[in-house]
Write a protein that holds these residues in place. Structure first.
Motif, PDB file in Angstrom:
ATOM      1  N   THR A 139       0.704  -1.226  -0.167  1.00 42.94           N
ATOM      2  CA  THR A 139       0.102  -0.018  -0.131  1.00 42.94           C
ATOM      3  C   THR A 139       1.016   1.247   0.122  1.00 42.94           C
ATOM      4  OG1 THR A 139      -1.802  -0.978   1.343  1.00 42.94           O
ATOM      5  CG2 THR A 139      -1.757   1.112   1.082  1.00 42.94           C
ATOM      6  N   LEU A 140       1.838   1.172   0.694  1.00 45.74           N
ATOM      7  CA  LEU A 140       2.853   2.228   0.813  1.00 45.74           C
ATOM      8  C   LEU A 140       3.669   2.769  -0.524  1.00 45.74           C
ATOM      9  CD1 LEU A 140       4.541   2.067   4.229  1.00 45.74           C
ATOM     10  CD2 LEU A 140       2.905   3.847   3.508  1.00 45.74           C
ATOM     11  N   GLU A 141       3.958   1.400  -1.229  1.00 42.44           N
ATOM     12  CA  GLU A 141       4.680   1.720  -2.407  1.00 42.44           C
ATOM     13  C   GLU A 141       3.577   2.215  -3.610  1.00 42.44           C
ATOM     14  OE1 GLU A 141       6.432  -2.107  -3.033  1.00 42.44           O
ATOM     15  OE2 GLU A 141       7.749  -2.003  -1.680  1.00 42.44           O
ATOM     16  N   ASN A 142       2.396   1.880  -3.722  1.00 44.35           N
ATOM     17  CA  ASN A 142       1.420   2.095  -4.451  1.00 44.35           C
ATOM     18  C   ASN A 142       0.644   3.466  -4.359  1.00 44.35           C
ATOM     19  OD1 ASN A 142       1.703  -0.166  -6.045  1.00 44.35           O
ATOM     20  ND2 ASN A 142       0.318  -1.400  -4.873  1.00 44.35           N
ATOM     21  N   PHE A 143       0.866   4.007  -2.937  1.00 41.96           N
ATOM     22  CA  PHE A 143       0.482   5.253  -2.854  1.00 41.96           C
ATOM     23  C   PHE A 143       1.005   6.380  -3.660  1.00 41.96           C
ATOM     24  CE2 PHE A 143      -0.220   9.199  -0.236  1.00 41.96           C
ATOM     25  CZ  PHE A 143      -1.594   8.987   0.232  1.00 41.96           C
ATOM     26  N   PRO A 144      -0.057   7.241  -4.203  1.00 36.74           N
ATOM     27  CA  PRO A 144       0.393   8.450  -5.309  1.00 36.74           C
ATOM     28  C   PRO A 144       1.400   9.223  -4.573  1.00 36.74           C
ATOM     29  CG  PRO A 144      -1.736   8.654  -4.672  1.00 36.74           C
ATOM     30  CD  PRO A 144      -1.203   7.100  -4.078  1.00 36.74           C
ATOM     31  N   ALA A 145       2.530   9.602  -5.466  1.00 40.11           N
ATOM     32  CA  ALA A 145       3.590  10.439  -4.762  1.00 40.11           C
ATOM     33  C   ALA A 145       2.957  12.005  -5.071  1.00 40.11           C
ATOM     34  CB  ALA A 145       4.766  10.234  -5.794  1.00 40.11           C
ATOM     35  N   VAL A 146       3.365  12.662  -4.155  1.00 40.10           N
ATOM     36  CA  VAL A 146       3.042  14.323  -4.145  1.00 40.10           C
ATOM     37  C   VAL A 146       3.763  14.928  -4.986  1.00 40.10           C
ATOM     38  CG1 VAL A 146       2.734  16.216  -2.877  1.00 40.10           C
ATOM     39  CG2 VAL A 146       2.170  14.123  -1.777  1.00 40.10           C
ATOM     40  N   MET A 147       5.304  14.547  -5.253  1.00 45.84           N
ATOM     41  CA  MET A 147       5.985  15.125  -6.341  1.00 45.84           C
ATOM     42  C   MET A 147       7.231  14.367  -6.739  1.00 45.84           C
ATOM     43  SD  MET A 147       8.103  18.023  -3.978  1.00 45.84           S
ATOM     44  CE  MET A 147       9.519  18.339  -5.046  1.00 45.84           C
ATOM     45  N   ASP A 148       7.594  14.207  -7.830  1.00 46.21           N
ATOM     46  CA  ASP A 148       8.888  13.620  -8.336  1.00 46.21           C
ATOM     47  C   ASP A 148       9.879  14.247  -8.164  1.00 46.21           C
ATOM     48  OD1 ASP A 148       7.295  11.447  -9.127  1.00 46.21           O
ATOM     49  OD2 ASP A 148       6.740  12.162 -10.944  1.00 46.21           O
ATOM     50  N   TYR A 149      10.795  13.644  -7.228  1.00 43.66           N
ATOM     51  CA  TYR A 149      12.315  14.340  -7.280  1.00 43.66           C
ATOM     52  C   TYR A 149      13.108  13.940  -8.599  1.00 43.66           C
ATOM     53  CZ  TYR A 149      11.122  15.384  -2.061  1.00 43.66           C
ATOM     54  OH  TYR A 149      10.365  15.733  -1.117  1.00 43.66           O
ATOM     55  N   PRO A 150      13.994  15.168  -8.835  1.00 41.38           N
ATOM     56  CA  PRO A 150      14.944  14.608 -10.014  1.00 41.38           C
ATOM     57  C   PRO A 150      15.900  13.649  -9.643  1.00 41.38           C
ATOM     58  CG  PRO A 150      15.105  17.001  -9.208  1.00 41.38           C
ATOM     59  CD  PRO A 150      14.095  16.415  -8.414  1.00 41.38           C
ATOM     60  N   LYS A 151      16.392  12.870 -10.440  1.00 36.59           N
ATOM     61  CA  LYS A 151      17.344  11.951  -9.931  1.00 36.59           C
ATOM     62  C   LYS A 151      18.824  12.538  -9.383  1.00 36.59           C
ATOM     63  CE  LYS A 151      16.021   8.527 -13.422  1.00 36.59           C
ATOM     64  NZ  LYS A 151      16.155   7.595 -14.537  1.00 36.59           N
ATOM     65  N   ASP A 152      18.996  13.591  -9.693  1.00 31.75           N
ATOM     66  CA  ASP A 152      20.357  14.079  -9.089  1.00 31.75           C
ATOM     67  C   ASP A 152      20.089  14.929  -7.738  1.00 31.75           C
ATOM     68  OD1 ASP A 152      19.000  16.063 -10.346  1.00 31.75           O
ATOM     69  OD2 ASP A 152      20.651  17.311 -11.253  1.00 31.75           O
ATOM     70  N   TYR A 153      18.729  14.990  -7.387  1.00 37.11           N
ATOM     71  CA  TYR A 153      18.474  15.352  -6.050  1.00 37.11           C
ATOM     72  C   TYR A 153      19.098  15.089  -4.820  1.00 37.11           C
ATOM     73  CZ  TYR A 153      15.481  17.690  -2.498  1.00 37.11           C
ATOM     74  OH  TYR A 153      15.144  18.050  -1.213  1.00 37.11           O
ATOM     75  N   VAL A 154      19.832  15.787  -3.938  1.00 36.65           N
ATOM     76  CA  VAL A 154      20.490  15.377  -2.790  1.00 36.65           C
ATOM     77  C   VAL A 154      19.910  15.784  -1.443  1.00 36.65           C
ATOM     78  CG1 VAL A 154      23.137  15.344  -1.643  1.00 36.65           C
ATOM     79  CG2 VAL A 154      22.582  15.612  -4.122  1.00 36.65           C
ATOM     80  N   LEU A 155      19.551  14.940  -0.843  1.00 30.28           N
ATOM     81  CA  LEU A 155      18.907  15.062   0.553  1.00 30.28           C
ATOM     82  C   LEU A 155      20.131  15.581   1.561  1.00 30.28           C
ATOM     83  CD1 LEU A 155      16.632  12.307   1.168  1.00 30.28           C
ATOM     84  CD2 LEU A 155      15.794  14.406   0.852  1.00 30.28           C
ATOM     85  N   ARG A 156      19.663  16.762   2.280  1.00 29.13           N
ATOM     86  CA  ARG A 156      20.763  17.409   3.034  1.00 29.13           C
ATOM     87  C   ARG A 156      20.395  16.905   4.585  1.00 29.13           C
ATOM     88  NH1 ARG A 156      22.631  22.955   1.110  1.00 29.13           N
ATOM     89  NH2 ARG A 156      22.554  22.409  -0.896  1.00 29.13           N
TER      90      ARG A 156
END
Length: 156
Positions: A139-156
């Motif tokens: 259910t968590l994997e199939n939950f619709p994403a609010v936004m798609d992050y770019p592939k080069d996005y880095v979490l700080r």
């Protein structure tokens, strides 16, 4: 008196059993709801001198939710009866020590007999939210994403 009238009269005066689930409920608001059933205020035959209250089984008392910072500010008084036996215990300490001591003695020892007599469950005041760890992975994997992050996005 007809059989139908007899059954109606019996149903009016009978003591019924109710279940109240305390999960995520404010104990002070819940007490007001439970009080109505214990005193019989919900019955048309109620009178202050009448003993027409029902039985209420309270479950999941260890999962109550106190409002605001009541866990650290509310204190409970206890006295042993001996000189110097007075003590004040914070709500979180009392809850941590044994959140269901009275309910365990009253309810769980006779749970089988009580659950056979239950005829109603009292509606909770607040909706209980689903915890994230109780949701399956699919259910968590199939939950619709609010936004798609770019592939080069880095979490700080």
């Amino acid at each position: 008196m007809s059989a139908l009238k007899r059954v109606q009269q019996w149903a009016t005066f009978a003591r019924t059993w109710h279940v109240y689930d305390c999960t995520w409920q404010n104990p002070f608001q819940s007490a007001q709801v439970i009080k109505k059933h214990l005193m019989g205020l919900h019955k048309p035959i109620y009178h202050p001198t009448n003993d027409c209250g029902d039985h209420v089984v309270v479950i999941n008392t260890s999962e109550i939710a106190l409002p605001g910072d009541e866990w650290v500010k509310r204190v409970y008084f206890h006295h042993t009866g001996y000189p110097g036996g007075a003590s004040w215990t914070l709500a979180w300490q009392l809850h941590e020590k044994d959140p269901t001591m009275i309910m365990w003695k009253a309810v769980y020892n006779a749970m089988r007999e009580i659950m056979e007599n239950v005829t109603n469950q009292i509606r909770q005041i607040r909706v209980v939210p689903t915890r994230l760890d109780h949701i399956d992975k699919e259910t968590l994997e199939n939950f619709p994403a609010v936004m798609d992050y770019p592939k080069d996005y880095v979490l700080r």
